[in-house]
Scaffold this active site. Structure first.
Site, PDB file in Angstrom:
ATOM      1  N   GLN A   1       0.852  -1.186   0.000  1.00 47.38           N
ATOM      2  CA  GLN A   1       0.000   0.000   0.000  1.00 47.38           C
ATOM      3  C   GLN A   1       0.891   1.241   0.000  1.00 47.38           C
ATOM      4  O   GLN A   1       1.745   1.388   0.875  1.00 47.38           O
ATOM      5  CB  GLN A   1      -0.881  -0.017   1.253  1.00 47.38           C
ATOM      6  CG  GLN A   1      -1.831   1.169   1.352  1.00 47.38           C
ATOM      7  CD  GLN A   1      -2.329   1.383   2.771  1.00 47.38           C
ATOM      8  OE1 GLN A   1      -1.662   1.030   3.730  1.00 47.38           O
ATOM      9  NE2 GLN A   1      -3.509   1.962   2.914  1.00 47.38           N
TER      10      GLN A   1
ATOM     11  N   SER B   1       0.896   6.723   2.355  1.00 45.68           N
ATOM     12  CA  SER B   1       1.576   7.758   3.133  1.00 45.68           C
ATOM     13  C   SER B   1       2.735   8.387   2.370  1.00 45.68           C
ATOM     14  O   SER B   1       3.359   7.750   1.521  1.00 45.68           O
ATOM     15  CB  SER B   1       2.122   7.158   4.422  1.00 45.68           C
ATOM     16  OG  SER B   1       1.095   6.522   5.133  1.00 45.68           O
TER      17      SER B   1
ATOM     18  N   SER C   1       4.447  -0.931   3.990  1.00 43.88           N
ATOM     19  CA  SER C   1       4.741  -2.224   4.605  1.00 43.88           C
ATOM     20  C   SER C   1       5.147  -3.255   3.562  1.00 43.88           C
ATOM     21  O   SER C   1       4.424  -3.463   2.583  1.00 43.88           O
ATOM     22  CB  SER C   1       3.518  -2.769   5.342  1.00 43.88           C
ATOM     23  OG  SER C   1       3.228  -1.964   6.438  1.00 43.88           O
TER      24      SER C   1
ATOM     25  N   GLU D   1      -9.984  -1.440   6.480  1.00 41.07           N
ATOM     26  CA  GLU D   1      -8.661  -1.527   7.081  1.00 41.07           C
ATOM     27  C   GLU D   1      -8.768  -1.459   8.606  1.00 41.07           C
ATOM     28  O   GLU D   1      -8.018  -2.093   9.320  1.00 41.07           O
ATOM     29  CB  GLU D   1      -7.757  -0.401   6.562  1.00 41.07           C
ATOM     30  CG  GLU D   1      -6.344  -0.505   7.127  1.00 41.07           C
ATOM     31  CD  GLU D   1      -5.358   0.515   6.580  1.00 41.07           C
ATOM     32  OE1 GLU D   1      -5.791   1.487   5.954  1.00 41.07           O
ATOM     33  OE2 GLU D   1      -4.163   0.327   6.814  1.00 41.07           O
TER      34      GLU D   1
ATOM     35  N   ASN E   1      -4.949   6.262  16.505  1.00 36.70           N
ATOM     36  CA  ASN E   1      -6.086   6.195  17.425  1.00 36.70           C
ATOM     37  C   ASN E   1      -6.593   7.579  17.819  1.00 36.70           C
ATOM     38  O   ASN E   1      -7.769   7.731  18.150  1.00 36.70           O
ATOM     39  CB  ASN E   1      -5.705   5.363  18.654  1.00 36.70           C
ATOM     40  CG  ASN E   1      -5.712   3.877  18.323  1.00 36.70           C
ATOM     41  OD1 ASN E   1      -5.805   3.494  17.147  1.00 36.70           O
ATOM     42  ND2 ASN E   1      -5.632   3.039  19.339  1.00 36.70           N
ATOM     43  N   GLU E   2      -5.721   8.579  17.748  1.00 32.86           N
ATOM     44  CA  GLU E   2      -6.211   9.943  18.015  1.00 32.86           C
ATOM     45  C   GLU E   2      -7.236  10.323  16.939  1.00 32.86           C
ATOM     46  O   GLU E   2      -8.303  10.867  17.233  1.00 32.86           O
ATOM     47  CB  GLU E   2      -5.039  10.943  18.003  1.00 32.86           C
ATOM     48  CG  GLU E   2      -4.169  10.910  19.254  1.00 32.86           C
ATOM     49  CD  GLU E   2      -3.212   9.718  19.293  1.00 32.86           C
ATOM     50  OE1 GLU E   2      -2.983   9.081  18.242  1.00 32.86           O
ATOM     51  OE2 GLU E   2      -2.712   9.407  20.389  1.00 32.86           O
TER      52      GLU E   2
END
Ligand SMILES: Cc1cc2nc3c(=O)[nH]c(=O)nc-3n(C[C@H](O)[C@H](O)[C@H](O)COP(=O)(O)OP(=O)(O)OC[C@H]3O[C@@H](n4cnc5c(N)ncnc54)[C@H](O)[C@@H]3O)c2cc1C
Lengths: 329, 389
Positions: free
Chosen positions: B125, B128, B160, B244, B370-371
């Site tokens: 993927q 980013s 990754s 995801e 998680n933020e």
């Protein structure tokens, strides 16, 4: 597999929610705390009419049950509205009497529990607490210890609880009802019912605390914006939702396990109790913090919910006791 | 309401269990984050595919079994309970495939999915960029239209296993003049060995080399490798990003299997008087069960015709924090042995906790931090006002 409440169960919850929402429960709670059981007993009768207590009573004793799933649905709504009284104790006593094999006490008490005529308390010192809830307002107080069930003659002086609507006392002057090996199995089942309904009540309480706090956070402004737009506030509330959302399926599966007398029922009720108890407690801490000083006032009705959360977390199995049960072989 | 499986589901479970017990390698494969492990895992993908177990929920025409969502959950439970190897093709299966099922053309599905299912083509993927992490819409890599296709330029990062993968999918800015940062993006597939692509491996926290940075210098991609309409990349990406975070990335089987191993470890090794540790073990066991049941409830809702949207953010935060709790607790239980790497001579025989721990630490970062997930929960599920970003 369909792991979701069905239409009827959801409608039942909605009916109870609507009825309790129009019942001035804060007023009822305050009266109950002040020692006036009148409004509480009126509400109790209406709950009985809606079928709540019959869910714990076998059909042969004029009940509808036992129906643990429906009980957990009902108790979530009772918790949402912070209804006072020995609700858990009454259904747990019904569970006990339904399985004791003692015809006399079953025939005397179960039909009256189902119709709401009898408000009953139950004390099981082996589970940790020497106190009976609301014994002063109850028509009967049962005590289970080892393999004996007693009926108390009275109750000792009231001990103030941190939740003003919980009235605690020690049962006194007992007469033996039943003794023998059947008691242990019946007691185990009754305390599982108590843990499950306490967990469901905590879940509802937590949901109400979250809903009120979200509404407040959206409306209260500081620094020219709603406090709910601050990330520190948002994330605390998100954590409360997370805890409640993941406790709910545990409560449902514990109810299913109890309904089928599954060997895992004890462990599942304990797991549900830990998760729902801790979630509701976290909801109360967050509610208090986000309401600021207003949350610290007794005038705010929400204080009635906030103060109940800690008591429910510890009633019918402290978190430590329940965690031990979860890991028991 | 019930938790009972049908006869067909139980048969499916038994079939999966029997196959796995006959085929799961008896010794642990080397880490799939290394070149050697990557190759060994690719072979494992082929073994799975040969008997139609690599993509059970896909239609048969692409190599699947047309399994229901619930059967897929059952398969995953069995997979982790059998301690089967990690899936090196997970980026493709969990992220690209759902995108193709929703937005791809029949031609793209026929061309891309079968070699993905067989492990012949392994996907990375490429979303980013150095300046675009949480704020993905700020990405700067470009796609410029040319005769019969597109020319890609720019830099991608944290991809990754891109160091070993065959192809990648990602978002590129195709209209630099668009009025908003998330407009004018295009979703493209490209080969990692094409002229103009440079792959630079980056060591991860655990020293394994499987991350990579990708430098793209005028890389040509034909029109048929664009998914969805050019300029609509953001919409295409977001409609599948939920998978995801949600169930399909992290099925409960992985956590229930880990929780069982943890409970066993506690019974075998722990000091029963250490009630603080006991409570953490119990909480991890309760958490894994809660996640499993929550998944069953979600599957029931989907089967009843409801769609799951922002709820996948609840899953993401929950599983990532549960994963860390499971592993941290296991390491604490192991005391002085908890520090040992899995390949150290004295490492606990039941192994895997050390690598699992390091990997769990990434959970709150990837798939949307998680933020960011807590913002989504607060704004979309609780309805709180939008804050500053
Ligand atoms: C193991 C692993 C595998 C990955 N695999 C891939 C991959 O295959 N392909 C790929 O494209 N990417 C991959 N990533 C990258 C991942 O998607 C990004 O790391 C992620 O989106 C976060 O971006 P960032 O690292 O730039 O952090 P930043 O966005 O810079 O964030 C840094 C910190 O600031 C916080 N922050 C940022 N914005 C806000 C905000 N608005 N409110 C509150 N806090 C905020 C973040 O939560 C974080 O804690 C992977 C990452 C990891 C760790």
């Amino acid at each position: 597999m369909r792991f979701l409440l069905d239409t009827e169960q959801r409608a039942f919850a909605k009916t109870l929610d609507g009825m309790l929402g129009s019942s001035d429960t804060p007023g009822t709670i305050r009266s109950w705390a002040a020692g006036d059981a009148g409004p509480g007993r009126t509400l109790w009768s209406r709950l009985a009419e809606a079928g709540v207590f019959g869910l714990a009573v076998p059909e042969r004793h004029e009940g509808l049950g036992p129906l643990p799933v429906e009980l957990s649905v009902a108790f979530t709504e009772l918790g949402r509205h912070a209804v006072p009284g020995p609700l858990v104790e009454t259904v747990a006593a019904a569970a006990l009497l339904g399985r004791l094999g003692d015809r006399a006490s079953a025939e005397t008490w179960l039909p009256r529990i189902a119709t709401g005529a009898a408000l009953v308390s139950l004390c099981a010192p082996d589970t940790g607490s020497p106190y009976a809830l609301d014994a002063d307002a109850a028509d009967a107080v049962f005590v289970v210890e080892d393999d004996t069930v007693w009926r108390a003659a009275g109750c000792g002086p009231l001990q103030r609880s941190s939740d003003p609507a919980r009235r605690l006392s020690r049962p006194t002057g007992a007469t033996v009802l039943v003794e023998g090996p059947t008691v242990r199995a019946a007691t185990a089942y009754a305390t599982d019912v108590a843990a499950l309904t306490t967990a469901a009540q905590a879940l509802g309480l937590g949901r109400a605390l979250l809903d009120h706090t979200v509404a407040y956070a959206a409306q209260r402004t500081q620094f020219k914006v709603a406090i709910g737009s601050f990330q520190a506030v948002k994330h605390r509330l998100a954590d409360v939702l997370l805890a409640l959302e993941f406790a709910q399926p545990l409560v449902h599966s514990a109810a299913l396990a109890l309904a089928s007398d599954a060997p895992s029922a004890r462990r599942e009720c304990a797991a549900a109790k830990v998760a729902a108890g801790e979630a509701a407690y976290a909801a109360s801490r967050t509610a208090l913090q986000v309401h600021g000083a207003l949350g610290y006032t007794e005038e705010l009705d929400l204080s009635l919910w906030i103060r109940k959360a800690r008591a429910l977390r510890d009633a019918w199995g402290t978190p430590a006791a329940c965690r031990s049960l979860v890991l028991a072989p | 309401m019930d938790l009972d499986f049908s006869t067909a589901e139980n048969t499916f479970r038994a079939e999966a269990r029997a196959w796995l017990s006959a085929h799961v390698p008896t010794s642990r494969l080397p880490s799939l984050e290394t070149a050697e492990g990557f190759a060994a895992h690719r072979e494992w993908e082929r073994t799975l595919f040969a008997d139609q177990w690599s993509v059970v929920s896909w239609p048969e025409e692409y190599g699947g079994r047309g399994a229901s969502l619930l059967q897929w959950l059952i398969f995953e439970e069995e997979y982790y309970a059998a301690d089967a190897p990690g899936r090196v093709s997970q980026n493709g299966i969990n992220l690209l495939a759902p995108t193709l099922f929703e937005h791809g053309t029949p031609e793209q599905r026929a061309r891309v999915l079968p070699p993905m299912a067989s492990g012949d083509v392994i996907w990375a993927q490429a979303w980013s960029e150095p300046e675009a992490g949480s704020d993905l819409a700020r990405l700067r890599s470009t796609a410029e239209h040319t005769e019969g296709g597109w020319r890609l330029s720019g830099q991608k990062t944290w991809s990754s296993r891109a160091a070993f993968a065959d192809r990648a999918f990602g978002l590129f800015r195709s209209d630099p003049a668009a009025d908003k940062p998330h407009r004018g993006l295009t979703y493209v597939m490209f080969p990692l060995d094409a002229p103009g692509v440079t792959v630079r491996p980056i060591g991860r926290l655990d020293g394994k080399p499987a991350f990579a940075e990708l430098f793209l210098d005028d890389v040509f991609v034909p029109d048929e490798d664009v998914i969805g309409e050019p300029g609509e990349g953001w919409r295409v990406a977001m409609s599948t990003a939920g998978s995801e975070r949600g169930l399909t990335l992290r099925s409960p089987g992985r956590f229930t299997a880990a929780a069982e191993r943890l409970a066993r470890l506690w019974r075998d090794e722990a000091d029963p008087a250490d009630t603080a540790l006991r409570d953490r073990v119990a909480d991890a066991v309760i958490g894994a069960r809660a996640y499993e049941l929550f998944a069953y409830a979600s599957v029931s809702r989907i089967a009843a015709g409801e769609s799951i949207g922002a709820e996948s953010s609840l899953n993401k935060v929950f599983w990532s924090e549960l994963d860390i709790a499971l592993h941290e607790t296991a390491l604490d239980l192991l005391g002085p042995y908890g520090e040992l790497a899995d390949d150290a001579a004295d490492a606990p025989a039941h192994g895997g906790w050390a690598e699992g721990y390091t990997f769990s630490l990434a959970g709150p970062i990837y798939a949307g931090t998680n933020e960011i997930q807590r913002d989504i929960i607060a704004e979309r599920l609780l309805g709180l006002p939008k804050g500053r970003r």
